[in-house]
Design an enzyme around this catalytic site. Structure first.
Site, PDB file in Angstrom:
ATOM      1  N   HIS A 146       6.191 -26.193   3.467  1.00 17.98           N
ATOM      2  CA  HIS A 146       5.935 -25.341   2.299  1.00 17.98           C
ATOM      3  C   HIS A 146       4.467 -25.257   1.869  1.00 17.98           C
ATOM      4  O   HIS A 146       4.160 -25.283   0.676  1.00 17.98           O
ATOM      5  CB  HIS A 146       6.797 -25.809   1.137  1.00 17.98           C
ATOM      6  CG  HIS A 146       8.265 -25.473   1.264  1.00 17.98           C
ATOM      7  ND1 HIS A 146       8.754 -24.516   2.125  1.00 17.98           N
ATOM      8  CD2 HIS A 146       9.367 -25.982   0.628  1.00 17.98           C
ATOM      9  CE1 HIS A 146      10.082 -24.453   1.992  1.00 17.98           C
ATOM     10  NE2 HIS A 146      10.480 -25.327   1.101  1.00 17.98           N
ATOM     11  N   HIS A 179      11.391 -19.211  -3.844  1.00 17.96           N
ATOM     12  CA  HIS A 179      12.248 -20.393  -3.731  1.00 17.96           C
ATOM     13  C   HIS A 179      13.126 -20.622  -4.956  1.00 17.96           C
ATOM     14  O   HIS A 179      13.346 -21.757  -5.371  1.00 17.96           O
ATOM     15  CB  HIS A 179      11.366 -21.616  -3.448  1.00 17.96           C
ATOM     16  CG  HIS A 179      12.045 -22.723  -2.707  1.00 17.96           C
ATOM     17  ND1 HIS A 179      13.132 -23.408  -3.208  1.00 17.96           N
ATOM     18  CD2 HIS A 179      11.787 -23.270  -1.505  1.00 17.96           C
ATOM     19  CE1 HIS A 179      13.493 -24.335  -2.340  1.00 17.96           C
ATOM     20  NE2 HIS A 179      12.699 -24.281  -1.294  1.00 17.96           N
ATOM     21  N   GLU A 225      16.277 -18.147   0.770  1.00 18.79           N
ATOM     22  CA  GLU A 225      14.849 -17.902   0.935  1.00 18.79           C
ATOM     23  C   GLU A 225      14.634 -16.962   2.119  1.00 18.79           C
ATOM     24  O   GLU A 225      14.791 -17.361   3.267  1.00 18.79           O
ATOM     25  CB  GLU A 225      14.121 -19.228   1.208  1.00 18.79           C
ATOM     26  CG  GLU A 225      14.349 -20.299   0.163  1.00 18.79           C
ATOM     27  CD  GLU A 225      14.143 -21.703   0.731  1.00 18.79           C
ATOM     28  OE1 GLU A 225      13.034 -21.996   1.210  1.00 18.79           O
ATOM     29  OE2 GLU A 225      15.087 -22.510   0.704  1.00 18.79           O
TER      30      GLU A 225
HETATM   31  C1  GLA Z   1      13.568 -25.815   1.603  1.00 11.01           C
HETATM   32  C2  GLA Z   1      13.775 -26.771   2.696  1.00 11.01           C
HETATM   33  C3  GLA Z   1      14.592 -27.916   2.207  1.00 11.01           C
HETATM   34  C4  GLA Z   1      13.939 -28.576   1.019  1.00 11.01           C
HETATM   35  C5  GLA Z   1      13.681 -27.544  -0.036  1.00 11.01           C
HETATM   36  C6  GLA Z   1      12.891 -28.101  -1.167  1.00 11.01           C
HETATM   37  O1  GLA Z   1      14.694 -25.135   1.308  1.00 11.01           O
HETATM   38  O2  GLA Z   1      14.358 -26.185   3.833  1.00 11.01           O
HETATM   39  O3  GLA Z   1      14.772 -28.854   3.219  1.00 11.01           O
HETATM   40  O4  GLA Z   1      12.723 -29.138   1.437  1.00 11.01           O
HETATM   41  O5  GLA Z   1      12.988 -26.453   0.489  1.00 11.01           O
HETATM   42  O6  GLA Z   1      13.422 -29.291  -1.650  1.00 11.01           O
END
Ligand code: GLA
Length: 348
Positions: free
Chosen positions: A104, A178, A313
């Protein structure tokens, strides 16, 4: 659109709260820190407005600890294996912030920077455009990336999200939103009914890095080509479910062209609320809040237990810079990155 001060970010920059409302009273509140959507109030089948996203009441909560609640994630949403990639013969290293991998956008990704906001009225509704310039080398990524994210709230109860970015050096870009949805506004999301327009997923290893193959969903707990309750197969004896601790996978959208395609339909039978997600992206990460564990207290003092929200997402596949067979995520000078996602809220 209204804007009001919403505190001060750790770097000393002022943060603003932006409120968009439409003709039906639907209200979206977002702030310039992380371009985070803090609340989104939409009607249930009786017309009663309720907040359908997880988050905090104040900036402090987000600064202290947030699993990307409501944030714009970048420069690269999801994982890059070992935080390493090679582009045009040059090797780049990113911070390792998720097991052995980069997640991220790094330690201070787009979810933790202060964006500039401007009002963006359009014939379709009321909107806000967030702008952020990421400097060359920020979080290890090459090139100056000039990024904008626009949220438009329409009178047909849609939230339209559009992203644009340009760069002065080749660089990977994969932006997403997100938000954690809970259409009931309380409890967990296991009874929500979900359909996803995908007959394959991107299977992963135990560190959630793609194996490089695509896996057909037929006959697996990942088959949401027809509607299923989110909780029906979430603890199934299945290696991918085990690796994800539930659902935490990119679904490969079935599409005929590169336009907006229906990605997912989410329904909450109790409130009657329905969310349709459309996107121009090749995939959607379906994540069931498996890492929420009751340690975070959110809006109104509600403790976020496991699976109290789910994310859809829209983005490119994880680790694409290391997987040449995946759709391209490299943006080059002279090109413009463009991506669109639409959330349409209704009732049934
Ligand atoms: C995304 C990732 C998850 C987790 C979330 C945040 O969805 O794929 O594994 O890291 O973000 O907690």
């Amino acid at each position: 659109m209204t804007r009001t001060p919403f505190g001060t970010a750790p770097g000393g920059q002022g943060v603003e709260l932006i409120t968009l409302t439409n003709a039906h009273g639907v209200e979206l509140r977002a702030m310039t820190y992380g371009a985070i959507i803090i609340s989104l109030k939409v009607p249930d089948r009786t017309g009663k407005l309720g907040d359908v996203v997880l988050g905090y009441d104040s900036l402090a909560g987000y600064v202290k600890s947030s699993p990307y609640f409501g944030a714009v994630v970048g420069r690269y949403a999801n994982r890059i294996a070992k935080g390493e990639f090679t582009l045009d013969g040059t090797a780049y290293s990113l911070a390792i912030n998720n097991g052995p991998n980069a997640l991220h956008g790094g330690l201070k990704g787009f979810d933790k920077v202060v964006w500039q906001a401007e009002s963006l009225p359009s014939p379709d509704g009321t909107g806000v455009r967030f702008h952020y310039v990421s400097t060359d080398g920020e979080e290890g990524y090459p090139g100056t990336l000039d990024a904008t994210v626009t949220y438009t709230l329409t009178d047909s109860n849609e939230v339209r999200i559009s992203y644009e970015a340009t760069t002065d050096k080749p660089t990977p870009v994969n932006l997403t939103q997100h938000s954690y949805f809970n259409l009931a506004g309380r409890g967990d999301v296991l009874e929500h009914i979900l359909q996803i327009n995908a007959d394959r997923i991107v299977p992963v290893d135990s560190t959630l890095i793609p194996t490089g193959q695509l896996m057909p969903v037929k006959g697996t707990p990942f088959d949401f080509t027809t509607p299923h309750a989110v909780g029906e197969r979430i603890d199934a004896a299945d290696q991918q479910i085990t690796f994800g601790k539930g659902y935490d996978h990119t679904f490969v959208l079935t599409r005929a062209d590169t336009g907006l395609v229906l990605a997912a339909v989410l329904k909450d039978p109790t409130s009657g609320r329905v969310l349709e997600v459309r996107t121009t992206e090749p995939g959607v990460q379906f994540y069931t809040g498996n890492f929420l564990d009751g340690t975070l207290t959110g809006k109104g003092g509600v403790v976020y237990q496991r699976r109290t929200g789910l994310c859809l997402e829209a983005h490119h596949f994880p680790d694409s810079p290391n997987q040449p067979q995946f759709p391209n995520t490299i943006l080059r000078p002279g090109e413009t990155y463009r991506s669109r996602t639409v959330w349409k809220f209704g009732v049934e």
